[in-house]
Design an enzyme around this catalytic site. Sequence first.
Site, PDB file in Angstrom:
ATOM      1  N   LYS A   1       0.869  -1.180   0.000  1.00  0.00           N
ATOM      2  CA  LYS A   1       0.000   0.000   0.000  1.00  0.00           C
ATOM      3  C   LYS A   1       0.902   1.224   0.000  1.00  0.00           C
ATOM      4  CE  LYS A   1      -1.720   3.013   2.151  1.00  0.00           C
ATOM      5  NZ  LYS A   1      -1.641   4.516   1.932  1.00  0.00           N
TER       6      LYS A   1
ATOM      7  N   GLU B   1       9.045   1.878  11.573  1.00  0.00           N
ATOM      8  CA  GLU B   1      10.008   2.972  11.667  1.00  0.00           C
ATOM      9  C   GLU B   1       9.203   4.258  11.629  1.00  0.00           C
ATOM     10  OE1 GLU B   1      11.874   6.167  10.310  1.00  0.00           O
ATOM     11  OE2 GLU B   1      12.204   4.883   8.573  1.00  0.00           O
TER      12      GLU B   1
ATOM     13  N   CYS C   1      13.338  11.226   7.735  1.00  0.00           N
ATOM     14  CA  CYS C   1      13.040  10.766   9.093  1.00  0.00           C
ATOM     15  C   CYS C   1      14.243  10.908  10.015  1.00  0.00           C
ATOM     16  CB  CYS C   1      12.547   9.328   9.075  1.00  0.00           C
ATOM     17  SG  CYS C   1      13.696   8.174   8.294  1.00  0.00           S
TER      18      CYS C   1
ATOM     19  N   GLU D   1       8.170  16.938  15.536  1.00  0.00           N
ATOM     20  CA  GLU D   1       8.688  16.664  14.202  1.00  0.00           C
ATOM     21  C   GLU D   1       8.005  17.573  13.178  1.00  0.00           C
ATOM     22  OE1 GLU D   1       9.873  12.779  11.616  1.00  0.00           O
ATOM     23  OE2 GLU D   1       7.816  12.825  12.363  1.00  0.00           O
TER      24      GLU D   1
END
Length: 520
Positions: free
Chosen positions: A189, A266, A300, A398
């Site tokens: 996906k 992750e 990331c 973040e």
Amino acid sequence: MTDPSLTTRHVPADLPERIQHYIDGEFVDSVDGDTFDVLEPVSNEVYLQAASGKVADIHRAVQAAKRAFAEGPWPRMIARERSRILHRIADIVESRDRRLAELESFDSGLPISQALGQARRAAENFRFFADLIVAQSDDTFKVPGRQINYVNRKPIGVAGLITPWNTPFMLESWKLGPALATGNTVVLKPAEFTPLSASLWPGIFEEAGLPVGVFNLVNGFGEEGYAGDSLVRHPDVPLISFTGESRTGQIIFGNAAPHLKGLSMELGGKSPAVVFADADLDAAIDATIFGVFSLNGERCTAGSRILVQREVYDEFVERYAAQAKRVKVGYPHDPATEVGALVHPEHFEKVMSYVELGKTEGRLVAGGGRPEGFEFGNFVAPTVFADVPPTARIFQEEIFGPVVAITPFDTDDEALALANDTKYGLAAYIWTNDLKRAHNFAQAVEAGMVWLNSNNVRDLRTPFGGVKASGLGHEGGYRSIDFYTDQQAVHITLGKVHNPSFGKAAPAETATDLDDPDPR
């Protein structure tokens, strides 16, 4: 005012107008015929429609993958046979790297030079795991004259792979490589913002000779009732590998729990880059500039919190801000571009909201809005805030864009406390010429990965993953093989078997005469 990007942007030739799912070797529409718009980041114009997967589409894909696992040749091939196909996949990716980069850059806003590197890394991911499955050996434990024990690795079944939009093709390969290498079948996906490059996988796999049904792709959103959530909840998908933000990871964790699925996640990061006074400032500035502004800041592992010892703090901030102002923002297709367009207007608005917030929480020394000449599209100037307190949201949260917070510290203990003062723990970067300090700091910092006097350069054999809110589990090297396989212990008894006698008369034996049964 007319949007200049509509005349200056680069549009690749032969773009599709519509993207379908790929299930059981065929391109298909959604069961209900639903589609969604895909935008191009430079102009935010709709350039194609993609099939929008839901519960029924995921079920079709899972059943195809389940059938291929139960009846097809892929899980039963010897490792060398699977390895040959994976190497052919890598060859095809390498032969099309420029086309892949062109599409990836157009779809995601990544600078073309960086997208090209990601395409080549995708090929290397397949080569790495193709070699690893041939070279790996499983454990054997011998008890001379009594027993041999060995570990039998087996593919698990249908792996559900949910991938992000920041470097989509490469990160898809990072999951597809080991999942396929170990004999599993998959349902992918991809991120709804960037489905274009993922649509090339079916043709690549068909040309390489991957059996029908082993790879399936369902486009769509992640919310309840849509593709991502349906894949996580499906009872015939025992494994989920997810890369994305931490809140989504928490939702996946809860929805996977009823079936006790294997999870590898992750998640987000707010990684510190710690610069001590004895560091090579030239190298530290170059690396930290690259570490937060490459990939448009949508990385990331970005070192988005820079902690600098006070003796060199003023010099560092001045030089860092000056260099950040020289970073070239441009159209993604321009080879000279270093920061392109953010992926989507929703993400652009999020990043810009943090830029405005940062003006109230720190001292703006570079950027702070749109770059000059880019009044349209998702362009953000590389933005630097200094004197940022650890309580600030731009220090704690973040942002996932070209925005960095710089904070001073005095002592090693203060630096460590600041580095660990977020809910995240993905990566950390340490800059010092004191070897003892470097190793002590690396041992104490709360991060899954640490780089000493280096930017983000990885060896594919090493574990990749975070701690705290940055992830669950590790992938990379044999950790990926572990995740995508069941490990079965097989015990073979040699010679005379000494079994305890229950319910019949037997000579008295001491415990040391018996094969010691595990009491657990």
